[in-house]
Design a protein around this motif. Sequence first.
Motif, PDB file in Angstrom:
ATOM      1  N   ASN A 247      10.885  -2.290   1.351  1.00 54.42           N
ATOM      2  CA  ASN A 247      10.042  -1.172   0.915  1.00 54.42           C
ATOM      3  C   ASN A 247      10.450  -0.680  -0.469  1.00 54.42           C
ATOM      4  O   ASN A 247       9.590  -0.363  -1.300  1.00 54.42           O
ATOM      5  N   ASP A 248      11.755  -0.615  -0.731  1.00 52.87           N
ATOM      6  CA  ASP A 248      12.230  -0.211  -2.063  1.00 52.87           C
ATOM      7  C   ASP A 248      11.703  -1.173  -3.130  1.00 52.87           C
ATOM      8  O   ASP A 248      11.210  -0.748  -4.176  1.00 52.87           O
ATOM      9  N   ALA A 249      11.819  -2.473  -2.852  1.00 50.08           N
ATOM     10  CA  ALA A 249      11.371  -3.478  -3.817  1.00 50.08           C
ATOM     11  C   ALA A 249       9.860  -3.406  -4.015  1.00 50.08           C
ATOM     12  O   ALA A 249       9.374  -3.463  -5.154  1.00 50.08           O
ATOM     13  N   ALA A 250       9.107  -3.270  -2.919  1.00 44.34           N
ATOM     14  CA  ALA A 250       7.651  -3.199  -3.023  1.00 44.34           C
ATOM     15  C   ALA A 250       7.209  -1.934  -3.760  1.00 44.34           C
ATOM     16  O   ALA A 250       6.274  -1.976  -4.567  1.00 44.34           O
ATOM     17  N   THR A 251       7.892  -0.820  -3.517  1.00 50.40           N
ATOM     18  CA  THR A 251       7.560   0.427  -4.204  1.00 50.40           C
ATOM     19  C   THR A 251       7.791   0.275  -5.706  1.00 50.40           C
ATOM     20  O   THR A 251       6.955   0.676  -6.520  1.00 50.40           O
ATOM     21  N   TRP A 252       8.918  -0.310  -6.088  1.00 52.68           N
ATOM     22  CA  TRP A 252       9.197  -0.526  -7.508  1.00 52.68           C
ATOM     23  C   TRP A 252       8.137  -1.454  -8.121  1.00 52.68           C
ATOM     24  O   TRP A 252       7.585  -1.166  -9.182  1.00 52.68           O
ATOM     25  N   TYR A 253       7.865  -2.567  -7.456  1.00 57.95           N
ATOM     26  CA  TYR A 253       6.893  -3.538  -7.969  1.00 57.95           C
ATOM     27  C   TYR A 253       5.526  -2.887  -8.159  1.00 57.95           C
ATOM     28  O   TYR A 253       4.882  -3.056  -9.196  1.00 57.95           O
ATOM     29  N   LYS A 254       5.098  -2.126  -7.150  1.00 59.13           N
ATOM     30  CA  LYS A 254       3.789  -1.471  -7.241  1.00 59.13           C
ATOM     31  C   LYS A 254       3.761  -0.440  -8.367  1.00 59.13           C
ATOM     32  O   LYS A 254       2.738  -0.276  -9.029  1.00 59.13           O
ATOM     33  N   SER A 255       4.898   0.229  -8.588  1.00 59.70           N
ATOM     34  CA  SER A 255       4.944   1.221  -9.675  1.00 59.70           C
ATOM     35  C   SER A 255       4.800   0.557 -11.044  1.00 59.70           C
ATOM     36  O   SER A 255       4.365   1.187 -11.997  1.00 59.70           O
ATOM     37  N   GLN A 256       5.153  -0.723 -11.132  1.00 62.63           N
ATOM     38  CA  GLN A 256       5.079  -1.462 -12.392  1.00 62.63           C
ATOM     39  C   GLN A 256       3.746  -2.165 -12.597  1.00 62.63           C
ATOM     40  O   GLN A 256       3.362  -2.442 -13.729  1.00 62.63           O
ATOM     41  N   THR A 257       3.048  -2.494 -11.503  1.00 66.81           N
ATOM     42  CA  THR A 257       1.878  -3.358 -11.617  1.00 66.81           C
ATOM     43  C   THR A 257       0.550  -2.729 -11.206  1.00 66.81           C
ATOM     44  O   THR A 257      -0.498  -3.217 -11.621  1.00 66.81           O
TER      45      THR A 257
ATOM     46  N   LEU B 194       1.520   3.447  -0.718  1.00 68.64           N
ATOM     47  CA  LEU B 194       2.941   3.614  -0.406  1.00 68.64           C
ATOM     48  C   LEU B 194       3.146   4.158   1.005  1.00 68.64           C
ATOM     49  O   LEU B 194       4.243   4.573   1.362  1.00 68.64           O
ATOM     50  N   GLU B 195       2.078   4.095   1.801  1.00 64.29           N
ATOM     51  CA  GLU B 195       2.174   4.542   3.193  1.00 64.29           C
ATOM     52  C   GLU B 195       3.037   3.551   3.970  1.00 64.29           C
ATOM     53  O   GLU B 195       2.815   2.338   3.916  1.00 64.29           O
ATOM     54  N   LYS B 196       4.016   4.059   4.687  1.00 66.54           N
ATOM     55  CA  LYS B 196       4.906   3.211   5.488  1.00 66.54           C
ATOM     56  C   LYS B 196       4.328   3.128   6.899  1.00 66.54           C
ATOM     57  O   LYS B 196       4.654   3.925   7.768  1.00 66.54           O
ATOM     58  N   SER B 197       3.463   2.116   7.100  1.00 68.64           N
ATOM     59  CA  SER B 197       2.741   2.064   8.367  1.00 68.64           C
ATOM     60  C   SER B 197       2.606   0.676   8.980  1.00 68.64           C
ATOM     61  O   SER B 197       2.215   0.551  10.138  1.00 68.64           O
ATOM     62  N   PHE B 198       2.931  -0.397   8.248  1.00 66.77           N
ATOM     63  CA  PHE B 198       2.700  -1.740   8.786  1.00 66.77           C
ATOM     64  C   PHE B 198       3.752  -2.117   9.824  1.00 66.77           C
ATOM     65  O   PHE B 198       4.946  -1.943   9.601  1.00 66.77           O
ATOM     66  N   ILE B 199       3.294  -2.630  10.965  1.00 64.60           N
ATOM     67  CA  ILE B 199       4.185  -3.189  11.992  1.00 64.60           C
ATOM     68  C   ILE B 199       3.673  -4.577  12.352  1.00 64.60           C
ATOM     69  O   ILE B 199       2.519  -4.910  12.104  1.00 64.60           O
ATOM     70  N   PHE B 200       4.517  -5.395  12.958  1.00 64.49           N
ATOM     71  CA  PHE B 200       4.169  -6.778  13.269  1.00 64.49           C
ATOM     72  C   PHE B 200       3.498  -6.946  14.626  1.00 64.49           C
ATOM     73  O   PHE B 200       2.998  -8.006  14.938  1.00 64.49           O
ATOM     74  N   HIS B 201       3.530  -5.907  15.465  1.00 58.82           N
ATOM     75  CA  HIS B 201       2.828  -5.908  16.741  1.00 58.82           C
ATOM     76  C   HIS B 201       1.641  -4.951  16.616  1.00 58.82           C
ATOM     77  O   HIS B 201       1.549  -4.175  15.672  1.00 58.82           O
ATOM     78  N   HIS B 202       0.761  -4.946  17.592  1.00 58.64           N
ATOM     79  CA  HIS B 202      -0.346  -3.986  17.584  1.00 58.64           C
ATOM     80  C   HIS B 202       0.124  -2.611  18.031  1.00 58.64           C
ATOM     81  O   HIS B 202      -0.523  -1.610  17.756  1.00 58.64           O
TER      82      HIS B 202
END
Length: 133
Positions: free
Chosen positions: A91-101, A109-117
């Motif tokens: 999440n830290d890496a994705a947040t930084w990447y998104k802030s740059q691109t 930046l919502e922390k909501s994705f899970i791998f199950h339903h």
Amino acid sequence: TMKEKEDKLPYVMHYCQNYWLGKWFLGKYRLDSDFLSCEKPLLLEPPKDIGKQYDFFIKPGGNPYGKKEKLSKSYVKREQFMICQMIARLNDAATWYKSQTCEEGTANLEKSFIFHHSLDPDNNEGGEKKAKW
């Protein structure tokens, strides 16, 4: 102090396998290929005490789906550490990447994705989510 505790943590983690505890899961081949896109939400971060909540795991692609597999205390401790740390670091890496691109105000930046339903171990409707590659 917090600094002393942080200094005892590993400086490098080798993300070489899947990690699971309860229905909390992390697998590098299960992350969608568009994980870093502006629209994609971040991963839901688990509670820090998940090791106290679960002594089993349920594989996202288990056969049959929903089967609880028991874990030893040492595995619970390892899985808890890796799941909590890897999800937070991704999440830290994705947040930084998104802030740059991403255009200003468009990054999800919502922390909501899970791998199950569902994270409920007794609700196994829907089966596994498939990664988009």
